[in-house]
Motif scaffolding. Structure first.
Motif, mmCIF file in Angstrom:
data_model
loop_
_atom_site.group_PDB
_atom_site.id
_atom_site.type_symbol
_atom_site.label_atom_id
_atom_site.label_comp_id
_atom_site.label_asym_id
_atom_site.label_seq_id
_atom_site.Cartn_x
_atom_site.Cartn_y
_atom_site.Cartn_z
ATOM 1 N N LYS A 31 3.912 5.704 -5.778
ATOM 2 C CA LYS A 31 3.819 5.517 -7.376
ATOM 3 C C LYS A 31 2.699 6.569 -7.733
ATOM 4 C CE LYS A 31 5.369 0.953 -8.048
ATOM 5 N NZ LYS A 31 4.828 -0.469 -8.303
ATOM 6 N N LYS A 32 1.865 6.881 -7.025
ATOM 7 C CA LYS A 32 0.517 7.664 -7.284
ATOM 8 C C LYS A 32 1.085 9.177 -6.773
ATOM 9 C CE LYS A 32 -2.899 4.129 -6.732
ATOM 10 N NZ LYS A 32 -4.130 3.553 -6.028
ATOM 11 N N ASN A 33 1.935 9.319 -6.090
ATOM 12 C CA ASN A 33 2.395 11.040 -5.763
ATOM 13 C C ASN A 33 1.484 11.176 -4.556
ATOM 14 O OD1 ASN A 33 4.205 12.988 -5.368
ATOM 15 N ND2 ASN A 33 3.092 14.108 -6.924
ATOM 16 N N GLU A 34 1.128 10.345 -3.725
ATOM 17 C CA GLU A 34 -0.181 10.685 -2.723
ATOM 18 C C GLU A 34 0.675 10.895 -1.246
ATOM 19 O OE1 GLU A 34 -3.442 7.696 -4.292
ATOM 20 O OE2 GLU A 34 -2.311 7.263 -2.569
ATOM 21 N N LYS A 80 3.892 1.556 -1.100
ATOM 22 C CA LYS A 80 4.519 1.504 -2.503
ATOM 23 C C LYS A 80 3.640 2.318 -3.314
ATOM 24 C CE LYS A 80 8.039 -2.073 -1.721
ATOM 25 N NZ LYS A 80 8.377 -3.416 -2.184
ATOM 26 N N ALA A 81 2.313 1.683 -3.524
ATOM 27 C CA ALA A 81 1.373 2.126 -4.328
ATOM 28 C C ALA A 81 1.033 3.955 -4.067
ATOM 29 C CB ALA A 81 0.177 1.431 -4.369
ATOM 30 N N MET A 82 1.166 4.080 -2.852
ATOM 31 C CA MET A 82 0.965 5.729 -2.678
ATOM 32 C C MET A 82 2.321 6.268 -3.263
ATOM 33 S SD MET A 82 -0.533 5.564 1.398
ATOM 34 C CE MET A 82 -0.871 7.411 1.293
ATOM 35 N N GLU A 84 0.946 -1.380 -0.127
ATOM 36 C CA GLU A 84 0.031 0.052 0.160
ATOM 37 C C GLU A 84 0.857 1.100 -0.098
ATOM 38 O OE1 GLU A 84 -3.938 -0.466 2.396
ATOM 39 O OE2 GLU A 84 -2.113 -1.439 3.655
#
Length: 186
Positions: free
Chosen positions: A160-163, A156-158, A154
């Motif tokens: 990647k999405k620049n969150e 890492k996904a954040m 989770e």
């Protein structure tokens, strides 16, 4: 690089408080040019940490950041107190205060300069593993922090999405991911 260093000719304080000190300097470049005024903000050093609990989940903190007037998801961290004997000590203190967790291992990931053009401080980055909840949060009077546990994927996904907006924290996360890969943990 020393051939590029400026010579400090004068320095005076414009404002001093526990959280911010502003200084006005007069400097001379190696070519003899006078740079005045040059403003510097003085802060205590900061610490931050990617903290993993015993199950390998990332312990994140959600809190309001008035500078940008938003609530952000961040990693634990804070300001070193004047009586903290070391960055490691300060980081363990901040982790316990903000999250209520103690950690088996604290790995130093290095240091970065938040804004070396106009600020004097350093941020010390860490990776903490084996976190175990040992107490409730012990927050400062103006802190309101919500704990959020994330799986590594989770986080890492954040990324990647620049969150994640806090740049010092994003930097620490990237260094932690490199260290975790080196340790064959992720």
């Amino acid at each position: 690089m020393s051939a590029l260093d400026w010579k400090l000719l004068e320095s005076k304080y414009l404002f001093r408080s526990n959280w911010l000190t502003a200084r006005e300097d007069k400097c001379e470049t190696p070519q003899g040019k006078i740079v005045s005024p040059y403003y510097v903000l003085e802060y205590n050093d900061w610490v931050n940490c990617v903290a993993l609990d015993e199950q390998g989940r990332v312990i994140m903190v959600k809190q309001y950041r008035h500078g940008i007037r938003q609530t952000l998801l961040e990693i634990p961290g804070g300001t070193m107190d004047n009586d903290d004997p070391s960055p490691e000590y300060a980081m363990r203190r901040e982790l316990l205060e903000e999250t209520g967790y103690e950690f088996e291992q604290l790995i130093n990931l290095g240091k970065i300069a938040p804004n070396p053009a106009s600020s004097n401080n350093i941020t010390h980055m860490f990776l903490a593993t084996g976190g175990k909840k040992v107490q409730e949060q012990d927050l400062d009077e103006n802190e309101e922090i919500e704990i959020v546990l994330l799986e590594m994927e989770e986080l890492k996904a954040m990324l990647k999405k620049n969150e994640l907006l806090q740049s010092l924290h994003v930097t620490c996360i990237f260094y932690a991911l490199l260290k975790l890969k080196e340790l064959a943990i992720v």
